[in-house]
Design a protein around this motif. Structure first.
Motif, PDB file in Angstrom:
ATOM      1  N   THR A 109     -12.802   7.951  56.172  1.00  0.00           N
ATOM      2  CA  THR A 109     -14.056   8.369  56.296  1.00  0.00           C
ATOM      3  C   THR A 109     -14.980   7.415  56.052  1.00  0.00           C
ATOM      4  OG1 THR A 109     -15.722   9.994  55.247  1.00  0.00           O
ATOM      5  CG2 THR A 109     -14.002   8.862  53.788  1.00  0.00           C
ATOM      6  N   LEU A 110     -16.347   7.352  56.124  1.00  0.00           N
ATOM      7  CA  LEU A 110     -17.290   6.229  55.854  1.00  0.00           C
ATOM      8  C   LEU A 110     -17.846   6.483  54.691  1.00  0.00           C
ATOM      9  CD1 LEU A 110     -18.321   5.042  59.470  1.00  0.00           C
ATOM     10  CD2 LEU A 110     -16.239   4.148  58.074  1.00  0.00           C
ATOM     11  N   VAL A 111     -18.214   5.750  53.781  1.00  0.00           N
ATOM     12  CA  VAL A 111     -18.991   5.971  52.536  1.00  0.00           C
ATOM     13  C   VAL A 111     -19.897   5.007  52.236  1.00  0.00           C
ATOM     14  CG1 VAL A 111     -17.207   7.560  51.494  1.00  0.00           C
ATOM     15  CG2 VAL A 111     -17.184   5.222  50.878  1.00  0.00           C
ATOM     16  N   GLU A 124     -13.763  20.009  52.437  1.00  0.00           N
ATOM     17  CA  GLU A 124     -14.505  21.272  52.529  1.00  0.00           C
ATOM     18  C   GLU A 124     -15.901  21.086  52.974  1.00  0.00           C
ATOM     19  OE1 GLU A 124     -11.627  24.045  49.886  1.00  0.00           O
ATOM     20  OE2 GLU A 124     -13.568  23.675  49.185  1.00  0.00           O
ATOM     21  N   GLY A 125     -16.336  21.972  53.884  1.00  0.00           N
ATOM     22  CA  GLY A 125     -17.896  21.632  54.484  1.00  0.00           C
ATOM     23  C   GLY A 125     -17.928  20.383  55.335  1.00  0.00           C
ATOM     24  N   LYS A 126     -17.030  19.934  55.849  1.00  0.00           N
ATOM     25  CA  LYS A 126     -17.251  18.741  56.771  1.00  0.00           C
ATOM     26  C   LYS A 126     -16.465  19.017  57.953  1.00  0.00           C
ATOM     27  CE  LYS A 126     -19.228  16.445  53.268  1.00  0.00           C
ATOM     28  NZ  LYS A 126     -18.375  15.840  52.379  1.00  0.00           N
ATOM     29  N   THR A 127     -16.716  17.920  58.869  1.00  0.00           N
ATOM     30  CA  THR A 127     -16.255  18.001  60.233  1.00  0.00           C
ATOM     31  C   THR A 127     -14.776  17.022  60.187  1.00  0.00           C
ATOM     32  OG1 THR A 127     -18.273  18.551  61.372  1.00  0.00           O
ATOM     33  CG2 THR A 127     -16.435  17.724  62.877  1.00  0.00           C
ATOM     34  N   ASN A 153     -14.737  22.167  59.741  1.00  0.00           N
ATOM     35  CA  ASN A 153     -15.030  22.196  61.108  1.00  0.00           C
ATOM     36  C   ASN A 153     -13.957  21.305  61.834  1.00  0.00           C
ATOM     37  OD1 ASN A 153     -16.051  22.633  63.724  1.00  0.00           O
ATOM     38  ND2 ASN A 153     -17.914  21.096  63.496  1.00  0.00           N
ATOM     39  N   ILE A 154     -12.907  21.778  62.403  1.00  0.00           N
ATOM     40  CA  ILE A 154     -11.646  21.078  62.881  1.00  0.00           C
ATOM     41  C   ILE A 154     -12.027  20.876  64.366  1.00  0.00           C
ATOM     42  CG2 ILE A 154      -9.375  20.917  63.200  1.00  0.00           C
ATOM     43  CD1 ILE A 154      -9.082  22.784  60.692  1.00  0.00           C
ATOM     44  N   ALA A 168     -20.009  11.988  64.778  1.00  0.00           N
ATOM     45  CA  ALA A 168     -19.674  13.445  65.272  1.00  0.00           C
ATOM     46  C   ALA A 168     -18.635  13.949  64.298  1.00  0.00           C
ATOM     47  CB  ALA A 168     -18.890  12.952  66.564  1.00  0.00           C
ATOM     48  N   VAL A 169     -17.938  13.184  63.472  1.00  0.00           N
ATOM     49  CA  VAL A 169     -16.920  13.854  62.562  1.00  0.00           C
ATOM     50  C   VAL A 169     -17.451  13.204  61.362  1.00  0.00           C
ATOM     51  CG1 VAL A 169     -15.465  14.450  64.309  1.00  0.00           C
ATOM     52  CG2 VAL A 169     -14.879  12.341  63.050  1.00  0.00           C
ATOM     53  N   ASP A 170     -16.731  13.849  60.069  1.00  0.00           N
ATOM     54  CA  ASP A 170     -16.867  13.021  58.803  1.00  0.00           C
ATOM     55  C   ASP A 170     -15.835  12.592  58.349  1.00  0.00           C
ATOM     56  OD1 ASP A 170     -19.632  14.123  58.293  1.00  0.00           O
ATOM     57  OD2 ASP A 170     -18.662  16.136  58.452  1.00  0.00           O
ATOM     58  N   PHE A 171     -14.537  13.028  58.578  1.00  0.00           N
ATOM     59  CA  PHE A 171     -13.317  12.486  58.553  1.00  0.00           C
ATOM     60  C   PHE A 171     -12.686  12.477  59.818  1.00  0.00           C
ATOM     61  CE2 PHE A 171     -14.456  13.915  54.247  1.00  0.00           C
ATOM     62  CZ  PHE A 171     -13.644  13.160  53.366  1.00  0.00           C
ATOM     63  N   ILE A 172     -11.616  11.462  60.021  1.00  0.00           N
ATOM     64  CA  ILE A 172     -11.024  11.289  61.021  1.00  0.00           C
ATOM     65  C   ILE A 172      -9.518  10.970  60.703  1.00  0.00           C
ATOM     66  CG2 ILE A 172     -11.409   9.084  61.651  1.00  0.00           C
ATOM     67  CD1 ILE A 172     -11.508  10.087  64.719  1.00  0.00           C
TER      68      ILE A 172
END
Length: 333
Positions: A109-111, A124-127, A153-154, A168-172
């Motif tokens: 993820t990017l922070v 949770e609550g993330k894509t 949201n998978i 487009a996604v929060d974690f990959i």
């Protein structure tokens, strides 16, 4: 003269190095840097060995290559080893050392640089972007950390980092010694997108938050271990010394790896990747026992996870898939 020639020939034969063939799990890149370091620095030669690498890649399976006697040793993921042992037509291969003490598979993820490290609960609550075979790993993280997957949201995505870079996604899912380099390149550009400025990447390792597992396992057949135990010890000692050199001299390892025949990564990517790899290659076990050390419990947990998720028909004792008997005891820092 004839006697002298015969003596010279016998000395030449006696001093010839023994060729040892290694089947790689992929093309020559940064992940095999310990082998390059051991080769270039003469650690294999010190053991009377000459290294021969067989490149992997699409459609190539080091387990099959080693099982068929076409290579002495192979390097692959642990799942391929125990899956081969319990297959309908089993292959009698055994892991003899783990280059990676932790799998590099992670949720990236990017922070902001000042943000705290992410936790599994943050998913949770993330894509969440995963590859086509990644749902069981995400399930493992959710179960271990009591997460509600219905709150995620998978999305199935490709293997690159683009969905994360574009928001487009929060974690990959990806490998921490590979994909984040793409972010490093993009964020360093003068015209970097606004959403990347001031950001850094963080990762939740599957080994820490889901399924403990090793990676880049060195393996051989039981026949090789029984018939060539000294060859096995010599080979592992050279590799362990390569790991030690890489830990102590990452910049020099990057340079020699960049010049190694057939190696594909640039020196900049090598230098970046080796720093990440060094963190994965060392552990409390490698400090106490030596590089490449393995715990039976880690194998057992991984096999149980795959069995519970329908990936292997049964779980077998760890002693059937791994051994530390040939570990040379070359310790990490």
């Amino acid at each position: 003269m004839v006697a002298a020639a015969s003596l010279a020939a016998s000395v030449s034969i006696a001093s010839a190095d023994t060729e040892v063939t290694v089947s790689l799990g992929w093309l020559r890149n940064a992940q095999y840097a310990p082998l390059y370091a051991a080769d270039v620095n003469g650690y294999f030669k010190d053991e009377g060995l000459k290294l021969q690498l067989l490149d992997g890649g699409p459609g190539k399976n080091p387990v099959s290559t080693v099982g068929a006697g076409q290579a002495d040793f192979g390097i692959t993921g642990g799942t391929f080893i125990f899956s081969a042992r319990v297959a309908p037509d089993p292959v009698d291969v055994v892991a003899i050392g783990a280059i990676r003490q932790k799998s590099p598979y992670a949720y990236i993820t990017l922070v902001n640089s000042t943000d705290p490290d992410p936790t599994p609960k943050d998913m949770e609550g993330k894509t969440i972007g995963i590859q086509t075979d990644g749902e069981i790993f995400l399930k493992g993280v959710a179960e271990k950390n009591h997460l509600d997957m219905s709150k995620m949201n998978i999305q199935v995505v490709q293997g690159g980092l683009e969905p994360l870079l574009t928001g487009a996604v929060d974690f990959i899912s990806g490998h921490v010694h590979n994909q984040p380099y793409q972010f490093e390149l993009e964020a360093a550009k003068p015209d970097a997108p606004e959403n990347l400025k001031g950001k850094t990447w963080k990762a939740l390792l599957l080994s820490d938050h889901g399924v403990p597992s090793y990676n880049d396992l060195i393996f051989a057949t039981n026949a090789t271990l029984k018939e060539k135990p000294e060859l096995t010890r010599k080979f592992l000692r050279a590799v362990a010394r390569g790991l030690q050199f890489m830990q102590e001299n990452p910049e020099e390892t990057a340079k020699l790896s960049a010049a190694y025949e057939g190696q594909l990564d640039t020196i900049d990517k090598l230098a970046w990747s080796l720093q990440v790899q060094n963190g994965l290659n060392a552990s409390a076990d490698t400090q106490e026992k030596g590089f490449l050390w393995m715990q039976p419990e880690v194998w057992e947990q991984q096999m149980r996870f795959y069995h519970e998720n329908g990936q292997v028909p049964r779980v077998i004792p760890a002693s059937e898939v791994m051994t530390n008997d040939f570990n040379p005891g070359v310790k990490s820092k």
